[in-house]
Design a protein around this motif. Structure first.
Motif, short mmCIF file in Angstrom:
data_model
loop_
_atom_site.label_atom_id
_atom_site.label_comp_id
_atom_site.label_asym_id
_atom_site.label_seq_id
_atom_site.Cartn_x
_atom_site.Cartn_y
_atom_site.Cartn_z
N ARG A 1 51.09 -22.24 67.39
CA ARG A 1 52.03 -23.30 68.38
C ARG A 1 52.01 -24.61 67.80
O ARG A 1 53.44 -25.15 67.80
CB ARG A 1 51.85 -22.77 69.58
N MET A 2 50.65 -24.81 67.63
CA MET A 2 50.69 -26.33 67.55
C MET A 2 51.20 -26.91 66.00
O MET A 2 51.89 -27.92 66.43
CB MET A 2 48.84 -26.53 67.61
N MET A 3 51.71 -25.54 65.28
CA MET A 3 52.54 -26.29 63.83
C MET A 3 53.65 -25.73 63.73
O MET A 3 54.14 -25.71 62.87
CB MET A 3 51.59 -25.62 62.72
N GLY A 4 54.42 -25.32 65.57
CA GLY A 4 55.44 -24.92 65.34
C GLY A 4 55.89 -23.95 64.93
O GLY A 4 57.39 -23.08 65.31
N PHE A 5 55.18 -22.69 65.39
CA PHE A 5 55.02 -21.55 64.53
C PHE A 5 55.02 -20.63 66.22
O PHE A 5 54.56 -21.03 67.09
CB PHE A 5 54.55 -20.29 63.76
N ARG A 6 55.82 -19.07 66.23
CA ARG A 6 55.61 -18.60 66.75
C ARG A 6 55.33 -17.09 66.59
O ARG A 6 55.90 -16.15 65.76
CB ARG A 6 57.20 -18.48 67.87
N LEU A 7 53.97 -16.46 67.26
CA LEU A 7 53.70 -15.51 66.39
C LEU A 7 53.40 -14.47 68.24
O LEU A 7 53.78 -14.84 69.04
CB LEU A 7 51.88 -15.83 66.84
N PRO A 8 53.99 -13.28 67.42
CA PRO A 8 54.02 -12.41 68.67
C PRO A 8 52.64 -12.35 69.46
O PRO A 8 51.92 -12.23 68.88
CB PRO A 8 54.22 -11.19 67.69
N GLU A 9 53.37 -12.16 70.52
CA GLU A 9 52.08 -11.60 71.48
C GLU A 9 51.00 -10.36 71.66
O GLU A 9 52.22 -9.59 71.01
CB GLU A 9 52.95 -11.71 73.32
N PHE B 1 45.59 -19.33 58.72
CA PHE B 1 44.83 -19.30 59.20
C PHE B 1 44.78 -18.73 60.31
O PHE B 1 43.53 -18.02 61.04
CB PHE B 1 43.52 -20.51 58.67
N PRO B 2 45.37 -19.30 61.36
CA PRO B 2 45.45 -18.71 62.77
C PRO B 2 45.04 -17.36 62.72
O PRO B 2 44.81 -16.67 63.58
CB PRO B 2 46.50 -19.51 63.36
N LYS B 3 45.92 -16.59 62.23
CA LYS B 3 46.16 -15.24 61.78
C LYS B 3 44.99 -14.68 61.30
O LYS B 3 45.43 -13.05 60.53
CB LYS B 3 47.06 -14.52 62.59
N HIS C 1 58.69 -10.17 58.79
CA HIS C 1 60.11 -10.35 58.76
C HIS C 1 60.32 -11.04 60.37
O HIS C 1 61.12 -12.03 60.86
CB HIS C 1 60.90 -8.72 59.62
N ASP C 2 59.06 -10.89 61.21
CA ASP C 2 58.84 -11.87 62.52
C ASP C 2 58.34 -13.41 62.33
O ASP C 2 58.69 -14.30 62.75
CB ASP C 2 57.93 -12.01 63.28
N MET C 3 58.30 -13.65 61.14
CA MET C 3 57.37 -15.31 60.97
C MET C 3 58.46 -15.33 59.65
O MET C 3 58.68 -16.94 59.44
CB MET C 3 56.17 -14.66 60.12
N ALA C 4 58.99 -15.26 58.95
CA ALA C 4 59.48 -15.52 57.32
C ALA C 4 60.13 -16.51 57.52
O ALA C 4 60.21 -17.43 56.87
CB ALA C 4 60.74 -14.45 56.58
N ASP C 5 61.26 -16.96 58.49
CA ASP C 5 62.13 -18.03 58.59
C ASP C 5 61.69 -19.39 59.15
O ASP C 5 61.81 -20.36 58.78
CB ASP C 5 63.86 -17.59 59.57
N GLN C 6 60.02 -18.68 60.41
CA GLN C 6 59.46 -19.72 60.42
C GLN C 6 58.66 -20.90 59.69
O GLN C 6 58.64 -21.93 59.96
CB GLN C 6 58.54 -19.27 61.12
N GLY D 1 41.68 -13.23 73.84
CA GLY D 1 40.93 -14.82 73.40
C GLY D 1 41.43 -15.15 72.20
O GLY D 1 42.03 -16.34 71.82
N TYR D 2 41.14 -14.74 71.14
CA TYR D 2 40.91 -15.01 70.03
C TYR D 2 42.51 -14.94 69.44
O TYR D 2 42.96 -15.60 68.91
CB TYR D 2 40.60 -13.69 68.79
N SER D 3 42.77 -13.88 70.24
CA SER D 3 44.58 -13.86 69.42
C SER D 3 45.15 -14.86 70.40
O SER D 3 46.25 -15.90 70.15
CB SER D 3 45.63 -12.43 70.24
#
Lengths: 474, 374
Positions: free
Chosen positions: A258-266, A160-162, A172-177, A248-250
């Motif tokens: 990040r609160m859930m431990g995920f790192r999304l790209p800037e 839901f965040p994104k 590829h950027d999220m799969a391992d997380q 701001g949304y991003s």
């Protein structure tokens, strides 16, 4: 449900995270999926089935594709999956546009217009369609193995965040997380994520909403009231609004993840300090730019095409389609073509000159080009948009839109933070605030500031009730 | 150590949310309700049908936004910041002038001529008003046009400098021009108020109100009654002011002020509150009257003006009817205009500067159609 609504901030957010934090780790992905389904269904209860269906379909198509050794089968499955996803996007987003234009064309030949029911646009379809494509293509290219559990794939799509306004996260950027983010699931990241969320909320509620209020009033004025200073105030207000609204949304999305431990790209990197339109697109909506480069520009041949004419055409085409991605109307197409035009001329000759002139001049050049482009973004009628632009240079100063001291203050704040990156120490400062850990005193101060910003935002939302996100339309 | 700090900070954040959540369902503190208008909302009950149509979500969102814990305090906090830090108002359409004078935006637009409807529309409207007035005169009835003052014109010296200049013709000046030219029955309270502004003992226009003051409303009542007596050559009940008490502005004298919803009430100015004695109705002429008006009429309607009349009605914006008639009519669309004209003697159209773009609210046009479009 928008992030800057009371129902999200005061109800969904605390309840979701209380349940999430208290749950055993093995349940957390399921809780995210359920929370995301609830989050999406809140605004679009029927369209959730569109996402669930296509997600299920893609999951099995991609598994089949991965397990196949036949290049031909793999290619057909790729085409099938991409076709279904783009087909749905086309159906929901563009059919109104094409039917309308075909009817207009036929009307010129004397055919009568027929009534049709306009389709509603599922929220965020433009974003999750692109993400689905990254999954299919990344597995096809064997960049990453497919996920084996359906709910894990669903989590990637529906996170839901994104989900409704990006950033567009490459599979590829999220799969391992998805199954391994334990080292990031720390209380420190929860705090830093919360700070990032409140920074984003403040950008949206305190800056973008105030700028939006000014822009809305000015764009709604009778045309004769668009004097030169008023038109410039309007265009600047909208230029700041769209930046602080979307970035701001991003920020909120990155913070929640990040609160859930995920790192999304800037997704943003001080875009208004860019020295050219080319650089602007490396700083603005970075995840879309990357997607366009990886999944459209490179497959078209990228920089390795035979002729310069083809190179320029590809470049221009990518931006034309990027404009069309933003909205199914001629003004968005024009906006894309407009950006494509500047990219091409910068590649042809202008870029060299922009590198030689002082920073102030090139930043100003970029800012004016971008700001004028936003007019086509903001005003749906092409003739009204061109008229507005003509008023910018009409030198009619008979009357000026009244800005009260509060709006003047927010203009100054918006301007300061838009060009903040020009200062030498600013990049380091931003990195420290947004990504690095703090001292103990730093955490206490940051928590207090975050709570103050949160209170200010809740107060402003409760008071103004002015709150829709611009990028939700896409 | 740092880990404990992180946990403590996270708990404090969740506690903050928890307190708001708790106040929502089990109020710890009784908050003072907000003043001013807020759109009504219904509490919604869950059903799957409402869920799939998103009706439940939409209504629940409105409900939660309007009822969450400490909402009134949050709104006041926001308004207080606007007022204390920026000296601005967060009330929709309210602009803060010099020395804290509060203005509604529409009044400033009207004063500056930003809402001017154009020469031809004013001419057509006033020509129709003239013809309606002529016909009513022949029937022994009167149409009276009343121009109530606008706050921006009255206190133009207190407007922010950028909003002082006029940009063109105003609806007020143009309507008045034709009323004078064609010798229509009209009272121009805008000019009268401005003439009396410096010599009046008590405030004619409140600093924190939208309308003329309660005190000047009594002067308006007196002028209107005398004007009707003069044009109809009759003797109506009059009133005298027995006492004038100076008090903190309240009621309609403080209507914008109270809608500011600040933690501490604005430092209110004082206004004069008259106590009046009406003459008995016996032996007096009691014309039957209809007033087609904007909210300025409320100030005199609620302060005894109808004592001077027989059967009377207030057609608020020519839409809602007060009081509800014996026949139960509450909307003008329920009325038969020809019957109402037949049953009344005096028709007052009262509008302030900010409402002159819609002056008459179709009464003039419908009356004209009734008399001249057969």
């Amino acid at each position: 449900m928008v992030f800057s609504s009371i129902v999200f901030i005061l109800y969904f957010l605390p309840l979701f995270f209380t349940v999430y934090f208290l749950s055993p780790k093995k349940w957390r992905n399921i809780i995210i999926v359920l929370g995301s389904i609830f989050f999406y269904s809140w605004g679009a209860p029927k369209f959730i089935f569109v996402i669930l269906f296509t997600t299920l379909l893609d999951f099995f198509i991609v598994r089949k594709m991965d397990s196949s050794d036949s290049i031909k089968v793999r290619k057909w499955l790729l085409i099938g999956s991409v076709g279904v996803n783009l087909g749905l996007l086309f159906y929901f987003k563009y059919s109104n546009f094409f039917i309308e234009n075909i009817q207009s064309a036929l009307a010129l030949w004397g055919y009568e217009r027929t009534e049709w029911v306009k389709l509603a646009l599922p929220i965020g379809i433009s974003f999750y369609t692109f993400e689905t494509i990254t999954y299919v293509v990344d597995v096809y290219r064997r960049v990453h193995k497919p996920l084996t559990v359906f709910t894990d794939y669903l989590l990637y799509i529906i996170f839901f965040p994104k989900l409704v306004a990006g950033p567009i996260v490459r599979y590829h950027d999220m799969a391992d997380q998805i199954n391994d983010r334990e080292k990031h699931e720390t209380n420190e990241n929860r705090l830093l994520g919360f700070y990032r969320f409140t920074i984003g909320l403040a950008k949206k509620v305190l800056i973008a909403n105030h700028m939006g209020f000014v822009a809305d009033q000015i764009f709604a004025l009778p045309h004769e009231d668009w004097t030169t200073p008023t038109a410039w105030i309007g265009i600047l207000a909208y230029t700041f609004q769209i930046y602080f609204d979307f970035s701001g949304y991003s920020d909120m999305a990155l913070g929640l993840a990040r609160m859930m431990g995920f790192r999304l790209p800037e997704n943003f990197d001080n875009p208004y300090i860019a020295r050219s339109v080319t650089e602007f697109w490396r700083r603005w909506h970075i995840s879309l730019g990357n997607w366009m480069r990886n999944y459209l520009y490179i497959p078209l041949g990228g920089n390795r095409v035979d002729s310069k004419v083809r190179l320029y055409f590809n470049l221009w085409l990518v931006f034309l389609l990027s404009g069309f991605w933003h909205g199914a109307s001629w003004n968005f197409l024009f906006w894309g073509a407009y950006h494509g035009f500047f990219l091409v001329i910068e590649r042809m000759f202008l870029g060299k000159y922009l590198e030689r002139i002082p920073n102030v001049c090139s930043v100003l050049y970029n800012f004016i080009v971008i700001a004028i482009g936003w007019v086509f973004f903001r005003i749906e009628s092409f003739s009204d948009a061109t008229y507005f632009i003509s008023r910018l240079f009409s030198w009619n100063v008979k009357d000026v839109f009244y800005l009260n001291p509060e709006y003047v203050f927010y203009f100054i704040i918006a301007g300061f933070f838009s060009f903040f990156g020009l200062m030498k120490w600013s990049q380091r400062f931003q990195k420290k605030v947004l990504t690095e850990s703090y001292s103990s005193l730093g955490y206490i101060t940051a928590t207090m500031l975050a709570m103050i910003f949160l209170a200010l935002c809740v107060a402003s939302i409760a008071s103004l009730g002015y709150n829709s996100f611009i990028y939700f339309r896409f | 150590m740092k880990r404990a700090l992180h946990i403590a900070l996270l708990c404090s954040i969740l506690l903050g949310f928890g307190v708001i959540f708790y106040q929502d369902y089990f109020p710890i503190i009784q908050e003072e309700p907000l003043k001013g208008y807020s759109p009504p909302f219904d509490k919604v009950t869950f059903s799957w049908e409402k869920w799939w149509s998103a009706e439940y979500q939409d209504k629940k969102e409105v409900e939660l936004t309007n009822t969450f814990g400490f909402r009134s305090s949050f709104v006041r906090f926001d308004h207080q910041i606007g007022w204390s830090v920026f000296h601005t108002s967060h009330v929709n359409g309210v602009i803060v002038g010099k020395e804290d004078y509060l203005f509604e935006e529409d009044y400033i637009k009207a004063y500056r001529g930003k809402d001017y409807i154009g020469d031809s529309l004013v001419f057509q409207r006033m020509e129709k008003a003239r013809m309606v007035s002529d016909t009513l005169n022949k029937l022994g009835k009167n149409l009276i046009l009343v121009f109530a003052p606008g706050k921006a014109s009255f206190y133009s010296d207190y407007l922010p400098d950028q909003l002082k200049s006029k940009v063109g013709k105003t609806n007020y000046a143009e309507h008045k021009k034709y009323a004078e030219l064609w010798h229509l029955n009209f009272i121009d309270f805008q000019s009268w108020f401005l003439e009396q502004k410096n010599s009046a003992v008590h405030s004619l226009y409140p600093k924190y109100g939208i309308h003329w003051s309660i005190y000047s409303g009594h002067l308006v009542q007196d002028s209107l009654i005398r004007y009707i007596e003069h044009i109809r050559n009759i003797d109506m009940p009059n009133f005298s002011i027995s006492e004038l008490k100076r008090d903190r502005s309240q009621d309609t004298d403080f209507d914008i002020g109270s809608s500011m919803n600040l933690f501490e009430s604005l430092c209110s100015d004082t206004t004069a509150i008259p106590t009046v004695n009406w003459e008995p109705k016996e032996g007096k002429d009691l014309p039957r009257m209809v007033s087609i008006s904007d909210s300025f009429y409320w100030v005199i309607y609620t302060k005894g003006f109808t004592n001077a009349f027989g059967e009377n009605q207030f057609w608020y914006y020519y839409h809602d009817i007060y009081p509800a008639t014996s026949r139960g009519f509450q909307k003008h669309s329920d009325l038969i205009l020809s019957e109402e004209i037949e049953n009344h003697d005096v028709f007052i159209i009262l509008g302030t500067e900010a409402n002159l773009s819609e002056y008459g609210w179709d009464f003039i046009e419908e009356s004209y159609d009734l008399f001249y479009k057969k």
